[in-house]
Design a protein around this motif. Structure first.
Motif, PDB file in Angstrom:
ATOM      1  N   ASP A   1      22.788  18.955  72.686  1.00 54.28           N
ATOM      2  CA  ASP A   1      21.560  19.039  71.660  1.00 54.28           C
ATOM      3  C   ASP A   1      20.255  18.953  72.087  1.00 54.28           C
ATOM      4  OD1 ASP A   1      23.447  18.996  69.777  1.00 54.28           O
ATOM      5  OD2 ASP A   1      23.466  16.736  69.519  1.00 54.28           O
ATOM      6  N   LEU A   2      19.981  19.134  73.248  1.00 57.15           N
ATOM      7  CA  LEU A   2      18.739  18.758  73.908  1.00 57.15           C
ATOM      8  C   LEU A   2      17.786  19.991  73.949  1.00 57.15           C
ATOM      9  CD1 LEU A   2      17.163  16.802  75.486  1.00 57.15           C
ATOM     10  CD2 LEU A   2      17.614  17.946  77.744  1.00 57.15           C
TER      11      LEU A   2
ATOM     12  N   VAL B   1      17.944  22.517  71.264  1.00 58.41           N
ATOM     13  CA  VAL B   1      17.643  22.500  70.035  1.00 58.41           C
ATOM     14  C   VAL B   1      16.596  21.508  69.661  1.00 58.41           C
ATOM     15  CG1 VAL B   1      18.615  22.037  67.533  1.00 58.41           C
ATOM     16  CG2 VAL B   1      19.858  23.329  69.229  1.00 58.41           C
TER      17      VAL B   1
ATOM     18  N   ILE C   1      14.315  20.178  71.322  1.00 59.03           N
ATOM     19  CA  ILE C   1      12.926  20.601  71.932  1.00 59.03           C
ATOM     20  C   ILE C   1      12.478  21.487  71.226  1.00 59.03           C
ATOM     21  CG2 ILE C   1      11.583  21.625  73.972  1.00 59.03           C
ATOM     22  CD1 ILE C   1      13.768  19.949  75.581  1.00 59.03           C
ATOM     23  N   TRP C   2      13.165  22.499  70.748  1.00 55.93           N
ATOM     24  CA  TRP C   2      12.685  23.716  70.213  1.00 55.93           C
ATOM     25  C   TRP C   2      12.249  23.365  68.681  1.00 55.93           C
ATOM     26  CZ3 TRP C   2      10.164  26.867  72.623  1.00 55.93           C
ATOM     27  CH2 TRP C   2      10.758  27.494  73.875  1.00 55.93           C
ATOM     28  N   SER C   3      12.999  22.166  68.071  1.00 52.59           N
ATOM     29  CA  SER C   3      12.849  21.991  66.713  1.00 52.59           C
ATOM     30  C   SER C   3      11.269  21.230  66.823  1.00 52.59           C
ATOM     31  CB  SER C   3      13.723  20.881  66.248  1.00 52.59           C
ATOM     32  OG  SER C   3      15.104  21.561  66.252  1.00 52.59           O
TER      33      SER C   3
ATOM     34  N   ASN D   1       8.656  23.933  67.029  1.00 50.78           N
ATOM     35  CA  ASN D   1       8.370  24.609  65.866  1.00 50.78           C
ATOM     36  C   ASN D   1       7.769  23.704  64.967  1.00 50.78           C
ATOM     37  OD1 ASN D   1       9.966  26.697  66.752  1.00 50.78           O
ATOM     38  ND2 ASN D   1      11.985  25.913  65.713  1.00 50.78           N
ATOM     39  N   TYR D   2       8.020  22.611  64.820  1.00 49.57           N
ATOM     40  CA  TYR D   2       7.211  21.777  63.959  1.00 49.57           C
ATOM     41  C   TYR D   2       5.740  21.482  64.229  1.00 49.57           C
ATOM     42  CZ  TYR D   2       5.760  17.748  61.144  1.00 49.57           C
ATOM     43  OH  TYR D   2       5.363  16.955  60.103  1.00 49.57           O
TER      44      TYR D   2
ATOM     45  N   GLN E   1       4.006  11.751  59.348  1.00 50.00           N
ATOM     46  CA  GLN E   1       5.106  11.346  58.592  1.00 50.00           C
ATOM     47  C   GLN E   1       6.174  12.457  58.474  1.00 50.00           C
ATOM     48  OE1 GLN E   1       4.018  10.778  54.495  1.00 50.00           O
ATOM     49  NE2 GLN E   1       6.019  10.233  53.714  1.00 50.00           N
ATOM     50  N   GLY E   2       6.022  13.550  58.581  1.00 52.41           N
ATOM     51  CA  GLY E   2       6.973  14.636  58.817  1.00 52.41           C
ATOM     52  C   GLY E   2       7.840  14.630  60.233  1.00 52.41           C
TER      53      GLY E   2
ATOM     54  N   PHE F   1      10.176  12.195  59.920  1.00 49.61           N
ATOM     55  CA  PHE F   1      11.531  12.604  59.459  1.00 49.61           C
ATOM     56  C   PHE F   1      12.363  13.269  60.428  1.00 49.61           C
ATOM     57  CE2 PHE F   1       9.323  12.184  55.129  1.00 49.61           C
ATOM     58  CZ  PHE F   1       9.799  10.939  54.846  1.00 49.61           C
ATOM     59  N   LEU F   2      11.685  14.204  61.130  1.00 50.18           N
ATOM     60  CA  LEU F   2      12.227  15.043  62.183  1.00 50.18           C
ATOM     61  C   LEU F   2      12.920  14.399  63.195  1.00 50.18           C
ATOM     62  CD1 LEU F   2      13.236  17.874  63.213  1.00 50.18           C
ATOM     63  CD2 LEU F   2      10.780  18.303  64.168  1.00 50.18           C
TER      64      LEU F   2
ATOM     65  N   ASP G   1      13.824  11.232  62.990  1.00 46.68           N
ATOM     66  CA  ASP G   1      15.174  10.613  62.639  1.00 46.68           C
ATOM     67  C   ASP G   1      16.296  11.438  62.722  1.00 46.68           C
ATOM     68  OD1 ASP G   1      13.456   8.423  61.762  1.00 46.68           O
ATOM     69  OD2 ASP G   1      13.270   9.092  59.701  1.00 46.68           O
ATOM     70  N   GLY G   2      16.199  12.649  62.240  1.00 44.75           N
ATOM     71  CA  GLY G   2      17.161  13.646  61.890  1.00 44.75           C
ATOM     72  C   GLY G   2      17.573  14.017  63.584  1.00 44.75           C
ATOM     73  N   LEU G   3      16.878  14.021  64.415  1.00 45.13           N
ATOM     74  CA  LEU G   3      17.290  14.330  66.051  1.00 45.13           C
ATOM     75  C   LEU G   3      17.658  13.069  66.725  1.00 45.13           C
ATOM     76  CD1 LEU G   3      14.246  16.355  67.055  1.00 45.13           C
ATOM     77  CD2 LEU G   3      16.443  17.280  66.511  1.00 45.13           C
TER      78      LEU G   3
END
Lengths: 194, 194
Positions: A119-120, A122, A124-126, A129-130, A182-183, A186-187, A189-191
Motif C-alpha cells: 500500500d505504500l 498508493v 504516498i501518491w494519495s 495528490n491531496y 482537517q481533510g 481524514f485522509l 485516517d483512511g490510510l
DNA sequence: ACCTGAACACCGTTCAAGT
DNA sequence: ACCTGAACACCGTTCAAGT
C-alpha cells in the motif's frame, strides 16, 4: 537563482522574462544562456530551491509518525504558498532533488508507521495528490487578487442554480488552513494501518 | 469552441495561438476579438466545454452513494485526461457552470450519505484536491512524452540517494488508474460517516 | 571561459477602417 | 453587426563575434 525566485514572487510565471531576469542581474540577456540551457531550466532551478526541507526542529521523530508526516506536508504546502507560482509548476516538471527528499522522508515515515509495502506507493501518491490539489487551488486564489470581487458577485448570482453548495457556502468558506488540516486528517485516517 | 479544444488537444496550452485558432476557423485573427474578450476567455470556454457531466447511465442513484461519488469523480478525471491541458487550467480559472454542477452533485451525494453538515465542505474540497492533484500530475506525464526516456534514466541514477522510494519503485510504478481508484477508496474510508 | 548586440521568427492586442 | 490589415510592444533563442 535567488533573483529568479524574486522575480517570480513579484510578477508570477508570465512575468519572468529572460530580459527582465538579465536586468535584475545587471547583465545582458544572452549572458544567461551561458549558465542555463533555456527558460525551462530557470524554472527548474527556481522551483527546486523553494522545496528544500530541513525536517522538524525538535527531535520528536520516531515517536509520532502522524505528527511527523503532518509536519512535512504542512511545511511543503507552506513553502509553495510562500511562492504561489511554484505549486502549478511542480507537477509539470521533472522531480528535483529536494522534492525527492521529501518523498523519501514521507516513505520512511509511513513505512515505520506500519503501512504495508503493497500500500505504500498508493499512500504516498494519495498524499501527494491531496497536497498538490490543495496548494495549486489555494495558490491561484492568491494570484488573482483583483478578480476576487467580480468572482464573488458572479458566484452569488449563479449559485441559485446550485442550491446545495450554496447552502453550505462552499465557495465562500475561506478557512483554507483549517480545511487543509482537517481533510488531511481524514485522509490519514483512511490510510492508517488496520 | 470545438476548434479551440482540437487545437489544445493537438498542441497543448502553449500551442493555442490566436493566429492559429483563426486559421482553423478560416477567418482573420482579429475577427476572434468580436466574439471573445481575450485569450483567457478562449481558455475558459474550452475548459468548461470539456467538463460536462451527464450522470450515471443506469438509474442506480440513491441506492449506493459511494458508487455514485466514485463514478462522478472517475468520469471527471477521465474527461480531463482526454484533454491533458485541461487539468492544470481548471484550478487557475474561475469555476464554470459545468464544474459547479459536478460539485453540486457531489455535495448532494455526500449529504445523502450522512456526512455531517459541518464536515461537508471539507469533504468536498478533500475530494477536489485528490482528483485535481492526481490528474494534474498524470496529465503532465502524457504531455512530456519525449522526455520520458531521459527522465527514466536520470531517476535510476539519482535513486541511490533515495533508497526507500527506490525500493518500492515509487517512480516506476505506472498503474495510474489503479492507484487513483485505490487511493480514492482510502480517502472515502476516512470521510465516511461514523 | 564568459559576455554581447543584432537579427529572426514569433506573440497578444489596439486602433482605425472597412462591409 | 461583423470582419479586416497594419502596427505596436513585446517574447525566446540562434548566431557570429567580441574579451
Amino acid at each position: 537563482m535567488a533573483a529568479a525566485v524574486e522575480l517570480l514572487d513579484a510578477h508570477g510565471v508570465d512575468g519572468l522574462t529572460m530580459r527582465r531576469l538579465a536586468d535584475g542581474l545587471g547583465s545582458g540577456v544572452m549572458s544567461l544562456y551561458w549558465h542555463v540551457d533555456n527558460k525551462e531550466n530557470v524554472f527548474d532551478l527556481a522551483l527546486d530551491s523553494v522545496l528544500e526541507y530541513r525536517g522538524p526542529q525538535t527531535a520528536q521523530q520516531a515517536q509520532d509518525w502522524r505528527a511527523e508526516a503532518v509536519h512535512m506536508l504542512e511545511d511543503w504546502r507552506a513553502s509553495m504558498l510562500r511562492h504561489p507560482w511554484s505549486a502549478s509548476l511542480l507537477p509539470r516538471r521533472a522531480l528535483g532533488p529536494n522534492i525527492l527528499s521529501r518523498l523519501e522522508v514521507l516513505s520512511k515515515t509511513l513505512s515505520r508507521a506500519g503501512v504495508a509495502d503493497a500500500d505504500l506507493n498508493v499512500a504516498i501518491w494519495s498524499l501527494w495528490n491531496y497536497v498538490m490539489g490543495a496548494t495549486v487551488t489555494r495558490a491561484s486564489f492568491d494570484l488573482s487578487d483583483e478578480d476576487r470581487a467580480a468572482a464573488q458577485q458572479r458566484l452569488t448570482s449563479l449559485s441559485e442554480r446550485y442550491p446545495t453548495i450554496e447552502r453550505s457556502r462552499l465557495l465562500l468558506d475561506n478557512d483554507w488552513d483549517g480545511a487543509f488540516r482537517q481533510g488531511l486528517g481524514f485522509l490519514l485516517d483512511g490510510l492508517s494501518p488496520r
